[in-house]
Design a protein around this motif. Structure first.
Motif, short mmCIF file in Angstrom:
data_model
loop_
_atom_site.label_atom_id
_atom_site.label_comp_id
_atom_site.label_asym_id
_atom_site.label_seq_id
_atom_site.Cartn_x
_atom_site.Cartn_y
_atom_site.Cartn_z
N ILE A 171 -3.22 -2.45 41.97
CA ILE A 171 -2.26 -3.44 42.43
C ILE A 171 -2.70 -4.84 41.99
O ILE A 171 -1.88 -5.68 41.64
CB ILE A 171 -2.06 -3.36 43.94
N GLY A 172 -4.00 -5.09 42.00
CA GLY A 172 -4.52 -6.37 41.52
C GLY A 172 -4.21 -6.61 40.06
O GLY A 172 -3.80 -7.70 39.67
N VAL A 173 -4.38 -5.59 39.24
CA VAL A 173 -4.08 -5.72 37.81
C VAL A 173 -2.59 -5.97 37.60
O VAL A 173 -2.19 -6.91 36.90
CB VAL A 173 -4.53 -4.45 37.04
N VAL A 174 -1.76 -5.17 38.25
CA VAL A 174 -0.31 -5.32 38.10
C VAL A 174 0.15 -6.65 38.69
O VAL A 174 0.98 -7.36 38.11
CB VAL A 174 0.44 -4.14 38.75
N GLY A 175 -0.42 -7.03 39.84
CA GLY A 175 -0.07 -8.31 40.45
C GLY A 175 -0.48 -9.49 39.59
O GLY A 175 0.25 -10.48 39.49
N GLY A 176 -1.63 -9.39 38.95
CA GLY A 176 -2.06 -10.45 38.04
C GLY A 176 -1.14 -10.59 36.84
O GLY A 176 -0.75 -11.69 36.46
N LEU A 177 -0.77 -9.46 36.27
CA LEU A 177 0.17 -9.49 35.14
C LEU A 177 1.53 -10.02 35.57
O LEU A 177 2.14 -10.84 34.89
CB LEU A 177 0.32 -8.09 34.55
N LEU A 178 1.99 -9.56 36.73
CA LEU A 178 3.28 -10.00 37.24
C LEU A 178 3.26 -11.50 37.57
O LEU A 178 4.20 -12.22 37.25
CB LEU A 178 3.65 -9.20 38.49
N GLY A 179 2.18 -11.96 38.19
CA GLY A 179 2.04 -13.38 38.49
C GLY A 179 2.04 -14.23 37.23
O GLY A 179 2.68 -15.29 37.18
N GLY A 180 1.35 -13.78 36.20
CA GLY A 180 1.33 -14.51 34.94
C GLY A 180 2.69 -14.55 34.27
O GLY A 180 3.12 -15.58 33.75
N TRP A 181 3.40 -13.43 34.33
CA TRP A 181 4.73 -13.38 33.72
C TRP A 181 5.71 -14.26 34.47
O TRP A 181 6.47 -15.02 33.87
CB TRP A 181 5.22 -11.93 33.69
N ILE A 182 5.71 -14.17 35.81
CA ILE A 182 6.63 -14.97 36.61
C ILE A 182 6.34 -16.46 36.47
O ILE A 182 7.26 -17.27 36.35
CB ILE A 182 6.60 -14.54 38.09
N SER A 183 5.07 -16.84 36.47
CA SER A 183 4.74 -18.27 36.37
C SER A 183 5.19 -18.85 35.03
O SER A 183 5.65 -19.99 34.98
CB SER A 183 3.24 -18.49 36.56
N SER A 184 5.08 -18.09 33.98
CA SER A 184 5.51 -18.62 32.68
C SER A 184 7.02 -18.54 32.51
O SER A 184 7.62 -19.45 31.93
CB SER A 184 4.80 -17.90 31.54
#
Length: 90
Positions: free
Chosen positions: A35-48
């Motif tokens: 979940i941390g890996v997916v959340g990190g990727l998702l957070g990076g995608w959403i922020s950009s």
């Protein structure tokens, strides 16, 4: 930052999210790290995509902050969904 960097950051922020949000996780530490890996990727995608804030290099603070926020949010959503499902079947 490449995908390997995001995986490493995600594993670390997944463990940090577990420390910030103590309690029993339905899936254990392995699921929390995923979940941390997916959340990190998702957070990076959403922020950009939504805010125009790109992630920086591996050592930049904003990279870690974006990944951490994504991991905490995704972990909270996971606990809500799985926790509700397990209570209704018990």
């Amino acid at each position: 930052m490449g995908i390997i960097g995001w995986i490493v950051v995600g594993l670390i922020v997944g463990a940090l999210a577990k420390l910030v949000m103590p309690g029993k996780d339905p899936g254990g530490i392995i699921v929390t790290c995923i979940i941390g890996v997916v959340g990190g990727l998702l957070g990076g995608w959403i922020s950009s995509a939504a805010f125009g804030v790109g992630t920086g290099s591996f050592w930049e603070f904003r990279t870690w902050l974006i990944a951490f926020v994504g991991a905490v949010v995704l972990l909270a959503v996971y606990r809500l969904i799985v926790g509700r499902r397990s209570r209704s079947h018990a």
